[in-house]
Enzyme design. Structure first.
Site, PDB file in Angstrom:
ATOM      1  N   ALA A   1     -31.646  10.060   3.621  1.00 40.23           N
ATOM      2  CA  ALA A   1     -30.729  11.128   4.028  1.00 40.23           C
ATOM      3  C   ALA A   1     -29.766  10.631   5.094  1.00 40.23           C
ATOM      4  CB  ALA A   1     -31.525  12.315   4.565  1.00 40.23           C
ATOM      5  N   ASP A   2     -28.553  11.220   5.123  1.00 39.88           N
ATOM      6  CA  ASP A   2     -27.694  11.004   6.282  1.00 39.88           C
ATOM      7  C   ASP A   2     -27.695  12.288   7.120  1.00 39.88           C
ATOM      8  OD1 ASP A   2     -25.870  12.792   5.145  1.00 39.88           O
ATOM      9  OD2 ASP A   2     -24.564  11.226   4.396  1.00 39.88           O
ATOM     10  N   SER A   3     -26.915  12.283   8.207  1.00 36.27           N
ATOM     11  CA  SER A   3     -26.995  13.415   9.128  1.00 36.27           C
ATOM     12  C   SER A   3     -26.566  14.726   8.462  1.00 36.27           C
ATOM     13  CB  SER A   3     -26.132  13.136  10.365  1.00 36.27           C
ATOM     14  OG  SER A   3     -24.793  12.920   9.968  1.00 36.27           O
ATOM     15  N   LEU A   4     -25.607  14.629   7.532  1.00 38.48           N
ATOM     16  CA  LEU A   4     -25.172  15.846   6.839  1.00 38.48           C
ATOM     17  C   LEU A   4     -26.238  16.336   5.863  1.00 38.48           C
ATOM     18  CD1 LEU A   4     -21.407  15.084   6.099  1.00 38.48           C
ATOM     19  CD2 LEU A   4     -22.393  16.305   8.027  1.00 38.48           C
ATOM     20  N   ASP A   5     -26.953  15.383   5.222  1.00 37.31           N
ATOM     21  CA  ASP A   5     -28.046  15.775   4.323  1.00 37.31           C
ATOM     22  C   ASP A   5     -29.097  16.581   5.081  1.00 37.31           C
ATOM     23  OD1 ASP A   5     -27.236  14.526   1.855  1.00 37.31           O
ATOM     24  OD2 ASP A   5     -27.794  12.591   2.710  1.00 37.31           O
TER      25      ASP A   5
END
Lengths: 419, 79
Positions: free
Chosen positions: B35-39
């Site tokens: 995941a990235d921060s937006l995920d």
């Protein structure tokens, strides 16, 4: 100035997914128009569009899973998916996937869109109103922003050169190709992916274009007859969707790696009408000066032109104004040129139009054939220019010019030549 | 595994497109599950939606692993 050539093409159009698949259908005189499938348009004045043929990916159909994963598609509006599809084709065609950091830094992306993620914006506005701000997705903004075509493409391939986007309504694609070529010519990059993407076939956008009386409304029961540039009974444009991406490359760079060269970008011209927000200037002076500037940039006389891919949207005003501008440009050479509007087959792809029509102009040079203007049964004005009604015209084409004009009075002309 | 954990796992599988067996107690959404921060913002929104709860921003920041999510939501749902 450095020379710029075209070494890769990618195309997702209402005729097909794929460059050759689209081109062969275009030459056969097939239309991409039909009743709108993406949403129920029965309450709107315009109920037809040129939509991308969806399918399993065979026979020129578009299967989104082949290009962008379902997980990633949830985070982006459709126009970005279209751009990624066309970019993938163009990169593969050009054989340009550099791993070397210096080569990556010399490769840029300039893909524009006219209106970008308008459907995602509309859906999110409803979410905001009905369910509040906490339900607005973190992917909404980066999924709708126009320059995220260029952003997403650069991330996928590691292209770290100039990352830019054009937004000039229906001139977007042509401006993107012209501007990208200029970046290479001036030395900012050696390779640029350039083009446009658009996904305007959604309720809010069709309603909006209906409100400004731009769309054809008289052929809802005969969609394939609706886009009829220069014909007496034309009554507006047919909206199209898709994307076109070109790989532009500095000439010596392309030669050094033995790249296949389709054509050279010979000239690029721009102008403004300074007249009206949606209507073209009646004297056609904006289009004329745009074409004139492109010829000057190319160092060519108007007599050098063999084929003109017209803006020709099938609107009552615009077609004749462009025709008069081209006539004025050509002077006594008027009988020498073939000019067709491929929007008769693809509809009007707005910000992607200039990109796909640049590709058609290049393929016209490659195959020495001008694609037809469909539905041109009864021209509204007499002209000595061959408008290629109904069927393709096989002829010598060394130099081709593509016109794109947009709302706001913005004009672009790009000239391509055989190498 | 509790019903809550199963429902959370299903959301993580859908949103991050990962295999269910990779989602272990200590699996970090960012470090282990891609995941990235937006995920992670979207994941928290999906948890709120599924369980009809509100997860304040400071609490959301403390939910780093699958186990964190199960613990927080279990406590919140019992309250």
């Amino acid at each position: 100035m450095r020379r710029v050539v075209v070494t890769g093409l990618g195309l997702l159009s209402p005729l097909a997914c794929g460059v050759e698949e689209t081109w062969s259908r275009l030459l056969e005189g097939r239309s991409g128009a039909g009743r709108i499938r993406h949403f129920d348009a029965s309450h709107l004045p315009a109920q037809i569009a040129c939509e991308i043929p969806l399918g399993d990916g065979s026979d020129g159909t578009f299967n989104a899973d082949d290009w962008v994963s379902a997980k990633d598609r949830r985070k982006i509006d459709r126009f970005i998916t279209y751009a990624l599809c066309a970019a993938e084709q163009a990169v593969a065609d050009a054989g340009w996937r550099p791993e070397d950091p210096e080569a990556q830094a010399r490769t840029g992306v300039l893909i524009g869109s006219g209106i970008g993620g308008i459907e995602l914006i509309a859906e999110t506005a409803i979410t905001l109103k009905e369910r509040g701000p906490r339900r607005v997705s973190p992917f909404f903004i980066p999924g709708a922003l126009i320059n995220l075509c260029s952003g997403q493409v650069s991330i996928r391939y590691g292209f770290k050169g100039p990352n830019h986007a054009v937004v000039t309504a229906c001139s977007t694609g042509a401006h993107a190709v012209g501007d990208a070529a200029r970046l290479i010519a001036l030395g900012d990059a050696d390779v640029m992916l350039a083009g446009g993407a658009e996904s305007p076939v959604c309720e809010i956008s069709v309603a909006g274009f209906c409100a400004c009386k731009a769309l054809s409304t008289g052929f809802n029961d005969e969609p394939e007859r609706a886009s009829r540039p220069y014909d007496k009974s034309r009554d507006g444009f047919v909206m199209g969707e898709g994307a076109g991406v070109l790989v532009l490359e500095e000439y010596e760079h392309a030669m050094a790696r033995g790249a296949k060269i389709y054509a050279e970008v010979l000239g690029y011209g721009l102008s403004g009408d300074a007249y009206h927000i949606t209507s073209p200037s009646p004297d056609g002076d904006g289009g004329f000066r745009s074409m004139q500037a492109a010829l000057r940039n190319a160092g060519l006389e108007a007599s050098a032109l063999d084929y003109v891919n017209a803006h020709g949207t099938s609107t009552p005003l615009g077609d004749e104004i462009e025709l008069s501008a081209v006539t004025r440009l050509l002077g006594n050479q008027v009988g020498k040129v073939t000019m067709s509007s491929t929007k008769s087959a693809t509809g009007h792809l707005l910000g992607a139009a200039g990109a796909i029509e640049a590709i058609f102009s290049i393929l016209a040079i490659r195959d020495q054939v001008a694609p037809p203007t469909l539905n041109l049964d009864d021209p509204s004005v007499q002209t000595e220019i061959d408008l290629a009604p109904h069927t393709k015209v096989e002829r010598e084409i060394k130099v081709a010019l593509s016109n794109s004009f947009g709302f706001g009075g913005t004009n672009a002309s790009v000239i391509f030549g055989a190498v | 595994m509790s019903d809550i954990a199963e429902r959370i796992k299903k959301i993580v599988v859908e949103h991050l497109d990962v295999e269910a067996d990779k989602i272990t107690e200590n699996a970090s959404f960012i470090d282990d599950l891609g995941a990235d921060s937006l995920d992670t913002v979207e994941l928290v929104m999906a948890f709120e939606e599924e369980f009809g709860i509100e997860i304040p921003d400071d609490a959301a920041e403390s939910i780093q692993t699958f186990g964190d999510a199960v613990k927080f939501i279990s406590e919140k749902s019992e309250a």
